[in-house]
Design a protein around this motif. Structure first.
Motif, PDB file in Angstrom:
ATOM      1  N   VAL A  97      -2.875 -28.351   7.598  1.00 26.75           N
ATOM      2  CA  VAL A  97      -2.465 -27.411   8.638  1.00 26.75           C
ATOM      3  C   VAL A  97      -1.293 -26.564   8.169  1.00 26.75           C
ATOM      4  CG1 VAL A  97      -1.566 -27.219  10.986  1.00 26.75           C
ATOM      5  CG2 VAL A  97      -3.322 -28.917  10.465  1.00 26.75           C
ATOM      6  N   GLU A  98      -0.297 -27.195   7.535  1.00 24.79           N
ATOM      7  CA  GLU A  98       0.880 -26.462   7.048  1.00 24.79           C
ATOM      8  C   GLU A  98       0.471 -25.360   6.071  1.00 24.79           C
ATOM      9  OE1 GLU A  98       4.313 -26.343   7.409  1.00 24.79           O
ATOM     10  OE2 GLU A  98       3.967 -27.623   9.136  1.00 24.79           O
ATOM     11  N   GLU A  99      -0.379 -25.744   5.126  1.00 26.93           N
ATOM     12  CA  GLU A  99      -0.813 -24.802   4.104  1.00 26.93           C
ATOM     13  C   GLU A  99      -1.574 -23.633   4.727  1.00 26.93           C
ATOM     14  OE1 GLU A  99      -3.903 -24.774   0.351  1.00 26.93           O
ATOM     15  OE2 GLU A  99      -2.935 -26.666   0.871  1.00 26.93           O
ATOM     16  N   GLU A 100      -2.468 -23.910   5.643  1.00 28.66           N
ATOM     17  CA  GLU A 100      -3.245 -22.854   6.295  1.00 28.66           C
ATOM     18  C   GLU A 100      -2.346 -21.963   7.138  1.00 28.66           C
ATOM     19  OE1 GLU A 100      -6.460 -22.099   5.676  1.00 28.66           O
ATOM     20  OE2 GLU A 100      -6.337 -23.719   4.211  1.00 28.66           O
ATOM     21  N   ALA A 101      -1.373 -22.541   7.819  1.00 29.15           N
ATOM     22  CA  ALA A 101      -0.441 -21.748   8.622  1.00 29.15           C
ATOM     23  C   ALA A 101       0.376 -20.815   7.728  1.00 29.15           C
ATOM     24  CB  ALA A 101       0.488 -22.670   9.412  1.00 29.15           C
ATOM     25  N   LYS A 103      -0.523 -19.565   4.879  1.00 29.88           N
ATOM     26  CA  LYS A 103      -1.414 -18.502   4.414  1.00 29.88           C
ATOM     27  C   LYS A 103      -1.526 -17.401   5.468  1.00 29.88           C
ATOM     28  CE  LYS A 103      -4.412 -21.263   1.434  1.00 29.88           C
ATOM     29  NZ  LYS A 103      -5.771 -21.815   1.265  1.00 29.88           N
ATOM     30  N   ILE A 104      -1.710 -17.806   6.706  1.00 34.69           N
ATOM     31  CA  ILE A 104      -1.847 -16.833   7.792  1.00 34.69           C
ATOM     32  C   ILE A 104      -0.560 -16.027   7.957  1.00 34.69           C
ATOM     33  CG2 ILE A 104      -2.108 -16.595  10.300  1.00 34.69           C
ATOM     34  CD1 ILE A 104      -4.029 -19.055  10.121  1.00 34.69           C
ATOM     35  N   ILE A 105       0.583 -16.707   7.918  1.00 33.46           N
ATOM     36  CA  ILE A 105       1.879 -16.035   8.063  1.00 33.46           C
ATOM     37  C   ILE A 105       2.105 -15.046   6.927  1.00 33.46           C
ATOM     38  CG2 ILE A 105       4.385 -16.407   7.973  1.00 33.46           C
ATOM     39  CD1 ILE A 105       3.832 -19.072   9.500  1.00 33.46           C
ATOM     40  N   ARG A 110       2.395  -9.386   4.860  1.00 32.71           N
ATOM     41  CA  ARG A 110       1.966  -8.347   3.931  1.00 32.71           C
ATOM     42  C   ARG A 110       1.379  -7.155   4.675  1.00 32.71           C
ATOM     43  NH1 ARG A 110      -1.973 -11.221   0.414  1.00 32.71           N
ATOM     44  NH2 ARG A 110      -1.279 -13.170   1.245  1.00 32.71           N
ATOM     45  N   LYS A 111       0.721  -7.415   5.795  1.00 35.74           N
ATOM     46  CA  LYS A 111       0.099  -6.330   6.570  1.00 35.74           C
ATOM     47  C   LYS A 111       1.077  -5.701   7.542  1.00 35.74           C
ATOM     48  CE  LYS A 111      -4.585  -8.176   6.420  1.00 35.74           C
ATOM     49  NZ  LYS A 111      -5.717  -8.682   7.203  1.00 35.74           N
ATOM     50  N   GLY A 112       2.299  -6.217   7.607  1.00 40.60           N
ATOM     51  CA  GLY A 112       3.289  -5.675   8.523  1.00 40.60           C
ATOM     52  C   GLY A 112       3.120  -6.162   9.932  1.00 40.60           C
ATOM     53  N   GLY A 113       2.471  -7.296  10.119  1.00 39.89           N
ATOM     54  CA  GLY A 113       2.181  -7.829  11.447  1.00 39.89           C
ATOM     55  C   GLY A 113       3.223  -8.782  11.967  1.00 39.89           C
TER      56      GLY A 113
END
Length: 116
Positions: A97-101, A103-105, A110-113
């Motif tokens: 879960v930590e790793e996937e979170a 990645k999403i962050i 990078r997209k400025g979100g």
């Protein structure tokens, strides 16, 4: 005198025959050894056909690091044995879960979100 006795005059012909037989034996050994193991290196096209997927899908798998592959001189190769094991294993990797979170962050940053 033995019928298969080799004389000096028949030596070139006997050597050519012997060479052909050794070549055939070598070929049979190589075929049987790769046939037993079932392993061979495949190109991207051969792998796409083997797995019944598009080449672009394979490139995606490679870039995400989810398919076993080898890269030499800018070319991708896939071991048939590794691919069979990969298919048999399915998606059995542990879900972190930590790793996937993270990645999403990082993708959102990078997209400025990010709204920090």
């Amino acid at each position: 005198m033995e019928a298969n006795q080799i004389t000096f005059d028949s030596l070139p012909k006997a050597m050519a025959s012997l060479f052909d037989e050794v070549k055939q034996i070598k070929s049979l050994i190589l075929e049987s050894s790769t046939g037993q193991q079932g392993d061979k290196l495949m190109t991207i096209s051969e792998t796409a056909e083997f797995l019944h997927v598009q080449k672009q899908t394979l490139y995606s798998y490679v870039s995400k690091g989810i398919i076993p592959h080898h890269k030499r001189a800018g070319r991708l190769y896939f071991s048939q044995n590794d691919l069979i094991e990969w298919v048999k294993a399915g998606n059995k990797r542990a879900f972190d879960v930590e790793e996937e979170a993270q990645k999403i962050i990082s993708k959102r940053k990078r997209k400025g979100g990010s709204h920090e």
